[in-house]
Design an enzyme around this catalytic site. Sequence first.
Site, PDB file in Angstrom:
ATOM      1  N   CYS A   4     107.449  52.687  25.389  1.00  0.00           N
ATOM      2  CA  CYS A   4     106.083  52.154  25.515  1.00  0.00           C
ATOM      3  C   CYS A   4     105.803  51.701  26.958  1.00  0.00           C
ATOM      4  CB  CYS A   4     105.956  50.993  24.533  1.00  0.00           C
ATOM      5  SG  CYS A   4     104.565  49.892  24.799  1.00  0.00           S
ATOM      6  N   CYS A  22     104.890  48.052  27.470  1.00  0.00           N
ATOM      7  CA  CYS A  22     106.064  47.214  27.189  1.00  0.00           C
ATOM      8  C   CYS A  22     106.934  47.119  28.439  1.00  0.00           C
ATOM      9  CB  CYS A  22     106.884  47.790  26.040  1.00  0.00           C
ATOM     10  SG  CYS A  22     106.005  47.900  24.471  1.00  0.00           S
TER      11      CYS A  22
END
Length: 168
Positions: free
Chosen positions: A68, A71
């Site tokens: 991600c 992230c």
Amino acid sequence: MVIRRGITVGIILSSLFLIANGCVKKERKATIGNPAPEFTLTDLTGKKVRLSDYSGKVVLIDFWATWCPPCKESIPFLESLYQRYKERGFVVIGISLDEETEIVERFKKRFKITYPILMGEEKTKKDYRITGLPEMFILERNGNLRYHHLGFNKSLKDKIDKEIKGLL
């Protein structure tokens, strides 16, 4: 006909009574202002860790994954928060939604993460109603959910920092 209607009404009233009095299992879902749902997850060494192990601390729970991009952007910020406030009773708990522990372990080393990383499970995702990544929850010292953030960008940094400071 009257007997059938009476039976139906009786069943409905009995069901409502049972629900109201706790005889039917109620699932605890993550809701701001309420206690955070308890979980027991495994860390990267295989040790079981419970949310209640951090009772009395301000906790930021971060649901994330190695694949991600937002992230990856949030991790250095979370690490800096953890380093700045850990002596004051603050902890970050990263819950990885990756499937392979080895990938998460390599990621942890590469990004120099020192806060606890746990491997997520489907039940925990459901209990916290995870809809995207990263998704963060900030808990008060009493275990109640206080703040919730979906996604990450630079403008969120100051907001999260102020929220944490306000709870410490």
